[in-house]
Design a protein around this motif. Structure first.
Motif, mmCIF file in Angstrom:
data_model
loop_
_atom_site.group_PDB
_atom_site.id
_atom_site.type_symbol
_atom_site.label_atom_id
_atom_site.label_comp_id
_atom_site.label_asym_id
_atom_site.label_seq_id
_atom_site.Cartn_x
_atom_site.Cartn_y
_atom_site.Cartn_z
ATOM 1 N N MET A 50 -51.899 108.320 -56.815
ATOM 2 C CA MET A 50 -52.898 108.424 -57.882
ATOM 3 C C MET A 50 -53.204 107.044 -58.449
ATOM 4 O O MET A 50 -52.299 106.265 -58.718
ATOM 5 N N LEU A 52 -54.921 105.100 -61.586
ATOM 6 C CA LEU A 52 -55.322 105.262 -62.976
ATOM 7 C C LEU A 52 -55.763 103.923 -63.550
ATOM 8 O O LEU A 52 -55.227 102.873 -63.182
ATOM 9 N N LEU A 107 -46.520 113.857 -60.848
ATOM 10 C CA LEU A 107 -47.765 113.266 -61.335
ATOM 11 C C LEU A 107 -48.389 114.148 -62.416
ATOM 12 O O LEU A 107 -48.956 113.642 -63.392
ATOM 13 N N TYR A 108 -48.270 115.438 -62.246
ATOM 14 C CA TYR A 108 -48.777 116.390 -63.238
ATOM 15 C C TYR A 108 -48.082 116.172 -64.579
ATOM 16 O O TYR A 108 -48.722 116.146 -65.637
ATOM 17 N N LEU A 111 -49.269 112.983 -66.452
ATOM 18 C CA LEU A 111 -50.530 113.196 -67.154
ATOM 19 C C LEU A 111 -50.320 114.055 -68.403
ATOM 20 O O LEU A 111 -50.964 113.826 -69.433
ATOM 21 N N MET A 129 -57.888 106.794 -70.799
ATOM 22 C CA MET A 129 -57.472 106.776 -69.398
ATOM 23 C C MET A 129 -58.494 107.483 -68.515
ATOM 24 O O MET A 129 -59.107 108.469 -68.900
ATOM 25 N N LYS A 130 -58.677 106.948 -67.297
ATOM 26 C CA LYS A 130 -59.535 107.554 -66.293
ATOM 27 C C LYS A 130 -58.778 107.654 -64.963
ATOM 28 O O LYS A 130 -58.019 106.747 -64.601
ATOM 29 N N ILE A 131 -58.994 108.759 -64.263
ATOM 30 C CA ILE A 131 -58.416 108.962 -62.931
ATOM 31 C C ILE A 131 -59.462 108.543 -61.912
ATOM 32 O O ILE A 131 -60.514 109.178 -61.792
ATOM 33 N N ILE A 134 -57.260 110.416 -56.326
ATOM 34 C CA ILE A 134 -55.945 110.945 -55.969
ATOM 35 C C ILE A 134 -55.943 111.213 -54.468
ATOM 36 O O ILE A 134 -56.776 111.980 -53.973
ATOM 37 N N ASP A 225 -61.354 112.131 -67.027
ATOM 38 C CA ASP A 225 -60.223 111.805 -67.877
ATOM 39 C C ASP A 225 -59.144 112.868 -67.653
ATOM 40 O O ASP A 225 -59.404 113.905 -67.040
ATOM 41 N N PRO A 226 -57.908 112.625 -68.080
ATOM 42 C CA PRO A 226 -56.827 113.590 -67.838
ATOM 43 C C PRO A 226 -57.104 114.989 -68.379
ATOM 44 O O PRO A 226 -56.679 115.979 -67.782
ATOM 45 N N PHE A 229 -59.397 116.777 -65.898
ATOM 46 C CA PHE A 229 -58.667 117.027 -64.655
ATOM 47 C C PHE A 229 -57.669 118.166 -64.822
ATOM 48 O O PHE A 229 -57.572 119.054 -63.959
#
Length: 253
Positions: A50, A52, A107-108, A111, A129-131, A134, A225-226, A229
């Motif tokens: 991932m 970020l 990873l979950y 976040l 934060m931005k993803i 993945i 963003d988280p 997601f």
């Protein structure tokens, strides 16, 4: 003279019909193949990678953010089964680029920890934060450990590539540069070493992304963003089969 001897019994036995219908060659499905790969690589779970990006507090110290994430990783592994976290955290003057490799559950939880701080409105090390992307079921890790490196390069406002390139071009450069940097560290940083240090801008200046790219990606609405997601991650998938459709639609009297 008639022969009184017994006829020898045939050595061939009649096989039952069920055995003839069963396949003689063992067949495995794709899931078994993936599980066997994980077993041979000594992995209990599938690996994911991932990327970020986030803004940071002013005057963020490397020691502070490193200790925080290390505590988060240890806490998650104590409470949940999963793979250890490897990757790289690049700390820019006002933002970060974080690459994480682990199982999906770990990873979950990372976040979720970020979202927990946002809900409580407590002072947090990173925000907005931005993803970016993945990568699922990666064949192998690019990082043997988790490292933190401070990028002490001044922000360059001249020749801003974000004004002359499209988003697709910027994302392509972003992924290309980060993977090249990961491969460089994979070849140069030995297992058990402290990491690349804070002189990456001197050792591999051509492989480092300028902070203006990180800032540009943070402003792009195309990246989740988280919160968005996690809402999609937890949303159940309902599929209506053709056999479930009744016409005319039932009505109540």
């Amino acid at each position: 003279m008639a022969s009184t001897g017994h006829h020898p019994k045939s050595s061939k036995k009649t096989l039952p019909l069920q055995s003839l219908l069963m396949p003689q060659v063992p067949r495995n499905n794709y899931l078994h193949l993936q599980e066997e790969k994980q077993r041979l690589q000594l992995k209990k779970f599938l690996l994911h990678r991932m990327f970020l990006v986030a803004n940071t507090q002013a005057n963020l110290e490397k020691k502070e953010i490193a200790e925080y994430y290390e505590q988060v990783f240890q806490s998650i592994l104590k409470r949940h089964l999963g793979e250890a976290v490897t990757g790289l955290l690049l700390v820019y003057p006002t933002s970060i680029l974080h690459i994480l490799e682990s199982s999906s559950g770990t990873l979950y939880q990372i976040l979720l920890d970020y979202l927990d701080h946002e809900r409580k409105e407590t002072e947090y090390l990173v925000h907005n934060m931005k993803i970016i992307v993945i990568s699922h079921n990666i064949p192998t890790r690019l990082f043997m450990q988790w490292h933190v490196s401070v990028i002490r390069v001044p922000v360059m406002y001249l020749d801003d590539v974000t004004q002359s390139q499209s988003l697709n071009e910027i994302i392509t450069d972003f992924l290309t540069q980060t993977h090249k940097l990961a491969l460089h560290l994979f070849k140069t940083v030995k297992a058990g070493a402290k990491g690349p240090g804070d002189n990456l801008h001197q050792v591999a200046p051509d492989l480092l992304l300028p902070e203006q790219i990180i800032k540009y990606l943070l402003k792009c609405e195309q990246f989740m963003d988280p919160v968005t997601f996690m809402n999609m991650y937890n949303k159940p998938i309902h599929i209506t089969m053709d056999a479930e459709v009744v016409w005319p639609a039932p009505s109540r009297f």
